[in-house]
Write an enzyme that holds these catalytic residues in place. Structure first.
Site, PDB file in Angstrom:
ATOM      1  N   ASP A 284      -5.829 -13.336   3.579  1.00 53.69           N
ATOM      2  CA  ASP A 284      -7.057 -13.736   4.263  1.00 53.69           C
ATOM      3  C   ASP A 284      -6.665 -14.715   5.373  1.00 53.69           C
ATOM      4  OD1 ASP A 284      -9.653 -14.054   5.076  1.00 53.69           O
ATOM      5  OD2 ASP A 284     -10.460 -14.455   3.086  1.00 53.69           O
TER       6      ASP A 284
HETATM    7  C1  NOJ Z   1     -12.154 -14.846   6.339  1.00 49.84           C
HETATM    8  C2  NOJ Z   1     -12.965 -14.148   5.312  1.00 49.84           C
HETATM    9  O1  NOJ Z   1     -12.773 -14.738   4.044  1.00 49.84           O
HETATM   10  C3  NOJ Z   1     -12.684 -12.655   5.205  1.00 49.84           C
HETATM   11  O2  NOJ Z   1     -13.642 -12.070   4.381  1.00 49.84           O
HETATM   12  C4  NOJ Z   1     -12.663 -12.020   6.563  1.00 49.84           C
HETATM   13  O3  NOJ Z   1     -12.403 -10.645   6.430  1.00 49.84           O
HETATM   14  C5  NOJ Z   1     -11.604 -12.689   7.411  1.00 49.84           C
HETATM   15  N1  NOJ Z   1     -11.949 -14.102   7.557  1.00 49.84           N
HETATM   16  C6  NOJ Z   1     -11.460 -12.044   8.783  1.00 49.84           C
HETATM   17  O4  NOJ Z   1     -12.534 -12.324   9.566  1.00 49.84           O
END
Ligand code: NOJ
Length: 756
Positions: A284
């Site tokens: 993430d």
């Molecule tokens: C953080 C988030 O937790 C995740 O769900 C998302 O896909 C990513 N950022 C990318 O934007």
């Protein structure tokens, strides 16, 4: 260069018709040959996922992106879209980098692309798997038309704490329903052939257990027994992987004390060895470098830890890019670990057909043809209507008559900026249909609409500031609260019925949007009270992204329609439901508590040794609150009324390889035809480990015309009766069981049987 691409194209088309096995052998050969030409730096470059802006969800923003693409230091981009932008970035990669390796382009396409659908929690309340799959199919068609080939969806985190803002992004609290939805979405996004220009890689997230963040506070710690993981939290990820999900995103939280992003048990032993996942893993947003804060070492150490754990791509942290070569030299990671991760990134690109044609998803003619079509909008209207849940309808206030006057009140009644909901990064709020417009379009010719805003979403400027980070969501009116209420009361008093559209600002849910007080904000409760005091019938329409505490003022409304953040066609769908052109059929996928103090609250909990007995002090309960939720899992009313007969069984027992059929008759004795979701729950009475009081095992949706009955049968077999042990293996234990069938998890009728 052109010759190079032509050769690749010829090669790829030869294998198009080959069998899956041949295709995988061809992919291996192709990727192996390419990797022979790659330097260590270029291999590490493939592991780097960056965003040039547009999707910043952390403190770090990627820099010098063009230059990095040129030197082969980027494997993929996310957060940009549109043929022009994607073509430009792809050109840099395939024309200016040494090996011309194409990039993959990701985006959070979470609940529709430009045609915004309800937030996922809302969609899950439809319990309509074919429609859910179709919603993902439409999202993929629109997103790929805009140049994208990878979505960071579905989010399948089981969530039982409505304080957590991200409950809006998932399918609620139930393992079975969540697993079915996870699989449906993967199929919708990926279709049957990833190399088509309208399919994209799904990315199941957040692996794993992210929904169990302590206290419902985002990014917080998780600590959970293996038993609970395997029985309740892990199955939806597994279901997505079994459905073919091509990629997996790790979560921010700890698992057994080690962050998921650096957890080898999770990413290798479980995911790859036990579950057989062959696709791509991605961290993430900066979750690699965040392991420094978790106390796992410096950037070099956490990057090595993550790669070794089984992570292939590092999102934004650039820990892989900046430290893996050093770690290789120092013997802290191996060449084969880098090769393995690089191979998986290249394989994903290969599966997408990008080596065949790097511009496969770049087609200037497609956006206007495929995005925001009338058919897609019509689908959005239907899905929004089917996602709404009727929570209360005293004296059949609803549906409304198409005559007289309506006082349409509330900060969300004519507001474009919130109804797309959280994670609608690609949507244009100005295109969304408000409730005001919806009612006007449907019944404007025959009724008079009297509008007043009545209140701000919140009067708290600090809260407003926090939810306005992506644009104005909670605007504070220059008039004071009393003036707003006064105007609304005058409007209500001069109308036949009040429709109050209240709730949250869209960014009160989603990432980094946890709340400790999950009531409708105070400014709006005050308004609601004043509206009720007029004596006019009040219909409360809710727009929100989480279960709210609806005890107190909301219960004074005669009817409550939970419409969620319903997406681009929300206003039309709400009008359809209010006037009875459609009959509500949604069922809650997450329990609505009576008070925050009951959280976590969910239907499939264990029994205690001292079950609740009102008269017994020493039984499990609160001194100041009931144990019961306000609205249980599976609950939702209809303008029809369904009456359940007793459950009959085809036999009192079954063998471990046998089946038994449970049957009920459901009668629609109401005044409208309607659709019911008939739910079947199982309780395992005695086991080697304690088992939940109820577990959803199957459900069937069916239309039942008014005055008619339908007989519904469920075939029960070992898959409904087995459970996972602490190693994740399925166990089947003979003994006593109960089956319950009903329209929600509270009001279900039961019958006993024995597994021999
Ligand atoms: C953080 C988030 O937790 C995740 O769900 C998302 O896909 C990513 N950022 C990318 O934007």
């Amino acid at each position: 260069m052109k010759r190079y691409i032509l050769l690749l194209a010829a090669f790829a088309s030869i294998i198009m018709f080959a069998s899956a096995q041949d295709r995988s052998a061809a992919m291996n050969t192709y990727v192996s040959n390419l990797m022979k030409k790659m330097t260590v730096d270029e291999k590490i470059g493939q592991l780097n996922l960056v965003t040039p802006g547009g999707a910043v969800t952390g403190a770090v923003v990627s820099k010098d992106v063009d230059e990095k693409i040129r030197r082969g230091a980027v494997g993929g981009l996310f957060g940009i879209s549109g043929p022009d932008k994607i073509r430009r970035a792809q050109q840099i990669a395939v024309e200016n980098s040494r090996l011309h390796i194409p990039l993959i382009f990701g985006m959070d396409v979470i609940h529709g692309y430009k045609t915004g659908f309800p937030v996922p929690l809302g969609i899950s309340a439809s319990w309509d798997l074919p429609m859910i799959e179709q919603s993902a199919r439409i999202a993929a068609t629109e997103a790929t038309a805009d140049g994208l080939c990878w979505t960071f969806s579905p989010m399948v985190d089981i969530a039982r704490d409505p304080r957590w803002g991200r409950v809006a992004e998932g399918s609620g609290e139930d393992t079975y329903l969540g697993s079915k939805i996870a699989a449906a979405m993967v199929k919708g996004y990926q279709g049957t052939d990833l190399a088509r220009d309208n399919t994209m890689l799904a990315c199941v997230k957040h692996f794993a257990l992210y929904g169990a963040s302590e206290g419902g506070r985002d990014y917080n710690t998780v600590d959970m027994s293996r038993l609970r993981m395997f029985q309740e939290y892990l199955p939806p990820y597994k279901a997505a992987i079994d459905a073919g999900a091509a990629s997996v995103m790790s979560s921010f939280n700890l698992i057994d004390g080690v962050p998921a992003t650096g957890n080898r048990w999770l990413l290798t032993d479980l995911l790859r060895k036990q579950w057989g996942f062959k696709g791509l893993t991605v961290s993430d947003y900066t979750s690699v470098s965040e392991m420094i804060n978790h106390g796992m070492g410096d950037l070099q150490a956490v990057s090595a830890l993550s790669l070794h754990a089984g992570m292939d791509m590092d999102m934004v942290a650039e820990g892989f890019l900046n430290t893996l070569k050093k770690s290789l030299t120092e013997g802290k990671v191996t060449q084969s670990e880098i090769d393995q991760a690089c191979r998986r990134v290249l394989e994903a690109k290969y599966k997408l057909g990008l080596f065949d044609d790097p511009y496969r998803y770049v087609n200037d003619a497609r956006p206007s043809k495929d995005i925001l079509t009338a058919a897609n909008r019509q689908f959005a209207r239907e899905l929004a209507a089917r996602s709404a849940v009727l929570l209360k309808n005293d004296n059949n206030i609803l549906p409304l008559k198409r005559s007289g006057s309506i006082a349409l009140i509330g900060p969300l009644a004519n507001d474009h900026s919130n109804q797309l909901g959280t994670w609608a990064v690609s949507g244009d709020p100005s295109l969304s249909v408000t409730v005001m417009q919806g009612i006007q379009d449907l019944a404007g010719a025959s009724i008079k609409i009297n509008y007043a805003k009545g209140a701000n979403i919140t009067d708290d400027p600090e809260l407003a500031k926090r939810v306005n980070v992506f644009g104005m969501r909670a605007e504070i009116d220059p008039r004071n609260a009393d003036e707003l209420i006064k105007e609304a009361v005058t409007t209500a008093s001069g109308s036949d019925v009040v429709v109050a559209v209240l709730g949250e600002a869209s960014e009160m849910t989603g990432e980094a949007a946890s709340r400790t007080d999950i009531r409708i904000p105070g400014s709006q409760l005050k308004l609601l009270d004043a509206l009720v005091a007029t004596g006019k019938p009040v219909v409360l329409v809710l727009m929100n992204g989480r279960p709210l505490v609806l005890t107190g003022e909301p219960q004074k409304a005669g009817a409550i329609l939970e419409a969620w953040f319903g997406g681009i066609e929300s206003g039309h769908a709400i009008a359809d439901l209010l006037f009875g052109d459609r009959n509500p059929s949604g069922k809650l996928s997450m329990t609505f508590p009576r008070s925050v103090g009951q959280i976590p609250i969910y239907y499939n909990h264990m029994n205690t040794g001292r079950p609740m007995q009102p008269e017994n002090k020493f039984s499990t309960k609160y001194l100041d609150e009931s144990n019961e939720p306000l609205y249980p899992f599976g609950y939702g009313l209809s303008y029809a009324h369904f009456n359940y007969g007793p459950v009959s069984l085809s036999s009192p027992s079954l063998n471990t390889n046998g089946i038994i059929t449970a049957t009920v008759t459901v009668t629609n004795d109401g005044a409208y035809s309607g659709e019911e979701t008939v739910q079947m729950y199982i309780r395992d009475m005695v086991g080697s480990v304690s088992r939940p009081l109820l577990e959803l095992k199957q459900f069937k949706k069916m239309s039942i015309p008014k005055g008619e009955s339908k007989t519904v049968s469920f075939t029960i077999s070992k898959s409904d009766l087995s459970f996972a042990n602490a190693e994740g293996r399925s166990v089947l234990e003979p003994g006593d069981f109960k089956v319950f069938i009903g329209g929600n998890s509270r009001d279900a009728k039961g019958a006993d049987f024995i597994l021999k």
